[in-house]
Scaffold this active site. Structure first.
Site, PDB file in Angstrom:
ATOM      1  CB  SER A  17      -0.900   0.047   1.153  1.00 46.44           C
ATOM      2  OG  SER A  17      -0.431   0.196   2.315  1.00 46.44           O
ATOM      3  CG  ASN A  18       3.797   2.602   3.046  1.00 46.49           C
ATOM      4  OD1 ASN A  18       3.462   3.708   3.271  1.00 46.49           O
ATOM      5  ND2 ASN A  18       3.387   1.435   3.962  1.00 46.49           N
ATOM      6  CG  MET A  94       7.927  -7.163   6.222  1.00 49.45           C
ATOM      7  SD  MET A  94       7.972  -5.594   7.329  1.00 49.45           S
ATOM      8  CE  MET A  94       7.716  -6.292   8.960  1.00 49.45           C
ATOM      9  CG  LEU A  97      18.635  -4.098   2.951  1.00 50.46           C
ATOM     10  CD1 LEU A  97      18.528  -2.825   2.109  1.00 50.46           C
ATOM     11  CD2 LEU A  97      18.694  -5.338   2.079  1.00 50.46           C
ATOM     12  CG  ASN A 111      12.426   1.288   7.127  1.00 48.71           C
ATOM     13  OD1 ASN A 111      11.654   0.771   6.471  1.00 48.71           O
ATOM     14  ND2 ASN A 111      12.392   1.068   8.423  1.00 48.71           N
ATOM     15  CG  HIS A 113       9.430   1.623  12.480  1.00 53.49           C
ATOM     16  ND1 HIS A 113       9.592   0.530  12.532  1.00 53.49           N
ATOM     17  CD2 HIS A 113       9.102   2.193  13.671  1.00 53.49           C
ATOM     18  CE1 HIS A 113       9.253  -0.103  13.657  1.00 53.49           C
ATOM     19  NE2 HIS A 113       8.952   0.831  14.365  1.00 53.49           N
ATOM     20  CD  GLN A 175      -0.685   0.413   6.218  1.00 48.58           C
ATOM     21  OE1 GLN A 175      -1.674  -0.317   5.602  1.00 48.58           O
ATOM     22  NE2 GLN A 175       0.545  -0.053   5.942  1.00 48.58           N
ATOM     23  CD  GLU A 178       3.244   3.120   7.339  1.00 50.31           C
ATOM     24  OE1 GLU A 178       4.059   2.615   8.204  1.00 50.31           O
ATOM     25  OE2 GLU A 178       2.632   2.540   6.770  1.00 50.31           O
TER      26      GLU A 178
HETATM   27  C1  GRF Z   1       3.912  -0.428   6.686  1.00 50.72           C
HETATM   28  O1  GRF Z   1       2.888  -0.157   8.069  1.00 50.72           O
HETATM   29  C2  GRF Z   1       5.077  -0.090   7.022  1.00 50.72           C
HETATM   30  O2  GRF Z   1       5.411   0.850   8.215  1.00 50.72           O
HETATM   31  C3  GRF Z   1       5.506  -1.662   7.976  1.00 50.72           C
HETATM   32  O3  GRF Z   1       5.013  -2.798   7.219  1.00 50.72           O
HETATM   33  C4  GRF Z   1       3.743  -2.020   6.499  1.00 50.72           C
HETATM   34  C5  GRF Z   1       3.785  -2.376   5.139  1.00 50.72           C
HETATM   35  O4  GRF Z   1       2.444  -2.106   4.218  1.00 50.72           O
HETATM   36  N1  GRF Z   1       6.666  -1.909   8.002  1.00 50.72           N
HETATM   37  P1  GRF Z   1       2.447  -2.039   3.008  1.00 50.72           P
HETATM   38  O5  GRF Z   1       2.913  -3.278   2.358  1.00 50.72           O
HETATM   39  O6  GRF Z   1       3.004  -0.752   2.297  1.00 50.72           O
HETATM   40  O7  GRF Z   1       0.816  -1.855   2.852  1.00 50.72           O
END
Ligand code: GRF
Length: 213
Positions: A17-18, A94, A97, A111, A113, A175, A178
């Site tokens: 989704s990001n 996830m 690195l 990144n 978070h 989210q 984000e």
């Molecule tokens: C996000 O909330 C990010 O902060 C965390 O994992 C989630 C990933 O969401 N590390 P997506 O795959 O972008 O929907």
């Protein structure tokens, strides 16, 4: 137009989704970067479909094909370099690195978070904030360094934890933040507006504000 944009790779592990928020910002000409490739550490994740749908090249660097973090990292960087990218954006990626990535992309790995670092690092950030009874949590976008969820902070935004929140409701609100904050930061990175000085990240407008005051 796209030719003059900084080229980036977006790394994902899941729903993406990001990634979608980055694609949408790019479609509105607001990303300041061109997403040259989307790299996933596993096949069959929805994020890869989102990328393909947007006409972006996809690559899988399968974690399970590698016997060490260093060799996985090296493969990821090799793929990214093949696309001539200047930065890596970890968008729900996830995997950790190894330091080799920071050598190959110094101050150029970003990144997102789902907590206000240094509170609640790691993969269980949303659950940990709830378990701890925090009344505030938020989003941190930061440069990646050799330690997990630790590098210089580029942007943070807080949001309240409500009494009735569970991990699903809280993560959904996180989210939303984000999806706005990450593209804003990537755009600033693309414009060359971010400078790292030790643990501090200066936005270009910071120096203007200082001069004005
Ligand atoms: C996000 O909330 C990010 O902060 C965390 O994992 C989630 C990933 O969401 N590390 P997506 O795959 O972008 O929907």
């Amino acid at each position: 137009m796209t030719d003059s944009l900084l080229s980036i790779a977006v790394l994902i592990s899941g729903s993406g989704s990001n990634l979608q928020a980055l694609i949408d910002a790019s479609d509105r000409d607001e990303l300041g970067c061109a997403i040259s490739v989307v790299i996933s550490d596993r096949p069959d994740v929805f994020g890869l479909e989102r990328a393909a749908q947007a006409g972006i090249s996809t690559e899988v660097v399968d974690w399970s094909d590698h016997d060490s973090r260093a060799s996985f990292t090296s493969s990821v960087c090799d793929v990214a370099e093949r696309y001539d990218v200047r930065g890596l954006v970890l968008a729900g990626f996830m995997r950790i690195l190894s330091p080799g990535a920071m050598v190959r992309f110094p101050n150029a790995i970003i990144n997102v978070h789902p907590a206000l670092l240094p509170a609640f690092p790691g993969a269980r950030a949303v659950d940990l904030a709830l378990e701890y009874g925090a009344t505030l949590t938020g989003v941190t976008v930061h440069f990646v360094d050799e330690e997990v969820d630790h590098g210089p902070i580029i942007a943070q935004e807080s949001l309240p934890v409500y009494v009735g929140d569970d991990a699903v409701s809280l993560h959904a609100r996180i989210q939303k933040v984000e999806h706005r904050l990450l593209p804003e930061v990537v755009a600033a990175f693309g414009r060359g507006d971010l400078t790292v000085e030790g643990r501090r990240v200066r936005w270009r407008q910071d120096s203007t504000e200082e001069t004005d005051s």
